[in-house]
Scaffold this motif. Structure first.
Motif, PDB file in Angstrom:
ATOM      1  N   THR A 177     -11.596  -9.196  -2.564  1.00  0.00           N
ATOM      2  CA  THR A 177     -10.232  -9.299  -2.035  1.00  0.00           C
ATOM      3  C   THR A 177      -9.215  -9.259  -3.165  1.00  0.00           C
ATOM      4  O   THR A 177      -8.190  -8.562  -3.076  1.00  0.00           O
ATOM      5  CB  THR A 177     -10.075 -10.607  -1.231  1.00  0.00           C
ATOM      6  N   GLU A 188      -8.685  -3.016   3.895  1.00  0.00           N
ATOM      7  CA  GLU A 188      -9.571  -4.163   3.748  1.00  0.00           C
ATOM      8  C   GLU A 188      -8.774  -5.464   3.597  1.00  0.00           C
ATOM      9  O   GLU A 188      -9.132  -6.496   4.179  1.00  0.00           O
ATOM     10  CB  GLU A 188     -10.481  -3.956   2.534  1.00  0.00           C
ATOM     11  N   TRP A 209     -13.298   4.476  -2.116  1.00  0.00           N
ATOM     12  CA  TRP A 209     -13.231   3.554  -3.253  1.00  0.00           C
ATOM     13  C   TRP A 209     -11.970   3.751  -4.087  1.00  0.00           C
ATOM     14  O   TRP A 209     -11.465   2.805  -4.677  1.00  0.00           O
ATOM     15  CB  TRP A 209     -14.470   3.727  -4.129  1.00  0.00           C
ATOM     16  N   PHE A 261      -5.845  -3.633  -7.543  1.00  0.00           N
ATOM     17  CA  PHE A 261      -5.842  -2.170  -7.516  1.00  0.00           C
ATOM     18  C   PHE A 261      -4.504  -1.637  -7.008  1.00  0.00           C
ATOM     19  O   PHE A 261      -3.900  -0.743  -7.606  1.00  0.00           O
ATOM     20  CB  PHE A 261      -6.980  -1.672  -6.623  1.00  0.00           C
ATOM     21  N   LEU A 262      -4.025  -2.191  -5.902  1.00  0.00           N
ATOM     22  CA  LEU A 262      -2.750  -1.743  -5.333  1.00  0.00           C
ATOM     23  C   LEU A 262      -1.589  -2.079  -6.263  1.00  0.00           C
ATOM     24  O   LEU A 262      -0.667  -1.271  -6.431  1.00  0.00           O
ATOM     25  CB  LEU A 262      -2.538  -2.389  -3.965  1.00  0.00           C
ATOM     26  N   SER A 292     -11.351   6.593   4.538  1.00  0.00           N
ATOM     27  CA  SER A 292     -11.036   5.311   3.915  1.00  0.00           C
ATOM     28  C   SER A 292     -11.420   4.131   4.795  1.00  0.00           C
ATOM     29  O   SER A 292     -10.796   3.085   4.754  1.00  0.00           O
ATOM     30  CB  SER A 292      -9.536   5.247   3.581  1.00  0.00           C
ATOM     31  N   HIS A 340      -8.921  -5.715  -4.475  1.00  0.00           N
ATOM     32  CA  HIS A 340      -8.077  -4.862  -3.630  1.00  0.00           C
ATOM     33  C   HIS A 340      -6.602  -5.030  -4.018  1.00  0.00           C
ATOM     34  O   HIS A 340      -5.865  -4.046  -4.196  1.00  0.00           O
ATOM     35  CB  HIS A 340      -8.243  -5.226  -2.152  1.00  0.00           C
ATOM     36  N   PRO A 342      -5.929   4.080  -1.900  1.00  0.00           N
ATOM     37  CA  PRO A 342      -5.087   2.917  -1.579  1.00  0.00           C
ATOM     38  C   PRO A 342      -5.208   2.508  -0.113  1.00  0.00           C
ATOM     39  O   PRO A 342      -5.071   1.318   0.205  1.00  0.00           O
ATOM     40  CB  PRO A 342      -3.672   3.408  -1.911  1.00  0.00           C
ATOM     41  N   THR A 395       0.826  -1.203   0.000  1.00  0.00           N
ATOM     42  CA  THR A 395       0.000   0.000   0.000  1.00  0.00           C
ATOM     43  C   THR A 395       0.863   1.257   0.000  1.00  0.00           C
ATOM     44  O   THR A 395       0.566   2.233  -0.699  1.00  0.00           O
ATOM     45  CB  THR A 395      -0.936   0.015   1.218  1.00  0.00           C
ATOM     46  N   TRP A 439      -7.886   2.477   1.792  1.00  0.00           N
ATOM     47  CA  TRP A 439      -9.043   1.611   1.991  1.00  0.00           C
ATOM     48  C   TRP A 439      -8.775   0.211   1.452  1.00  0.00           C
ATOM     49  O   TRP A 439      -9.036  -0.783   2.125  1.00  0.00           O
ATOM     50  CB  TRP A 439     -10.281   2.193   1.310  1.00  0.00           C
ATOM     51  N   HIS A 440      -8.245   0.123   0.242  1.00  0.00           N
ATOM     52  CA  HIS A 440      -7.970  -1.190  -0.337  1.00  0.00           C
ATOM     53  C   HIS A 440      -6.959  -1.959   0.509  1.00  0.00           C
ATOM     54  O   HIS A 440      -7.117  -3.167   0.742  1.00  0.00           O
ATOM     55  CB  HIS A 440      -7.462  -1.025  -1.770  1.00  0.00           C
TER      56      HIS A 440
END
Length: 284
Positions: A256, A240, A231, A262-263, A213, A259, A234, A176, A236-237
């Protein structure tokens, strides 16, 4: 008698031939520059510990121990069936890495190009701009890993990471930090005049991401007017993902995976932009 009896002369040190040094620089240049950055970090190591670990630990005491006593007693449903302390611990771990990224990949990067111009010395050797950029990233990644590991130990001592997979949150926090930090590094490498841009980044990007987040409360409890910040955040992702590994937070497997993707995409895009910007700045 001349000289000292019994003394033996130390063998003289010999430098590598230029072609050998150049070949090693071309092969290991990123690690050489990473070593340089880590040695600089060592000079303010206690600041890193206090800022990177002390601050989130203070949050952990204040929010997770102090406020948690009120939240846990007033909420029958709890936070996904776990205590408030367990709920916020992964978020604070991830946020600490993002804060460190905002610190290490802004002014130090601009310093390398503008003030002390420390990037240009290595660039005069066989080191390429890509190696210099990668060396900086490697050193910062080591910081993310170390501070996240220390913070995770504190979290574990509080019993806030009950899952056997909780240690994976160290890697999640590091990823992250890179996902947020590398695009920021590319931007920092493009800045030629300090006009308060980084202060604005902290005030209008980092802090809103930290607050909206799902750090202190589930994201779906926030109004839609600010929920979208989470949303695209980074934090928040990463949070989670950290909760999935820290205490088995229940969410759809595809979410999952989303997430993580995305990162990872942010990290790769940030690296491509950073490499391109370093090459552009050093070619001029």
């Amino acid at each position: 008698m001349s000289g000292v009896t019994g003394a033996t002369a130390a063998p003289g040190l010999r430098a590598h031939p230029p072609e050998v040094s150049a070949a090693r620089a071309r092969r290991w240049g990123s690690l050489y520059f990473a070593e340089h950055v880590l040695r600089v970090m060592k000079s303010y190591g206690w600041t890193i510990v206090m800022y990177g670990v002390g601050q989130p630990v203070a949050y952990l005491f204040a929010m997770g121990v102090g406020l948690a006593t009120l939240v846990d007693t007033s909420s029958d449903a709890g936070f996904g069936g776990v205590s408030y302390l367990t709920f916020i611990a992964p978020a604070l771990l991830v946020s600490a890495a993002v804060m460190a990224a905002a610190s290490e990949l802004t002014f130090p990067v601009m310093d390398g190009f503008k003030w002390r111009r420390i990037y240009y010395g290595p660039h005069a050797s066989p080191l390429t701009p890509q190696q210099i950029a990668l060396g900086q990233i490697i050193a910062v990644t080591v910081r993310f890993l170390l501070q996240s590991a220390i913070y995770f130990v504190v979290v574990a001592l509080f019993g806030a990471s009950p899952s056997a997979w909780g240690w994976v949150s160290i890697l999640v926090a590091t990823l992250t930090g890179l996902a947020f930090g590398l695009p920021l590094m590319a931007y920092a490498a493009s800045v030629t005049q300090d006009k308060g841009q980084f202060a604005m980044v902290m005030r209008f990007i980092v802090m809103p991401l930290f607050l909206f987040s799902g750090t202190f409360f589930p994201l779906d409890t926030l109004p839609l007017t600010v929920r979208w910040i989470g949303w695209i955040s980074p934090i928040w992702h990463g949070t989670e993902l950290g909760r999935v590994f820290s205490y088995g937070y229940q969410e759809p497997p595809l979410l999952t995976i989303a997430h993580f993707v995305f990162l990872l995409v942010l990290t790769v895009v940030g690296w491509v932009l950073t490499k391109r910007q370093f090459i552009k700045r050093m070619a001029g």
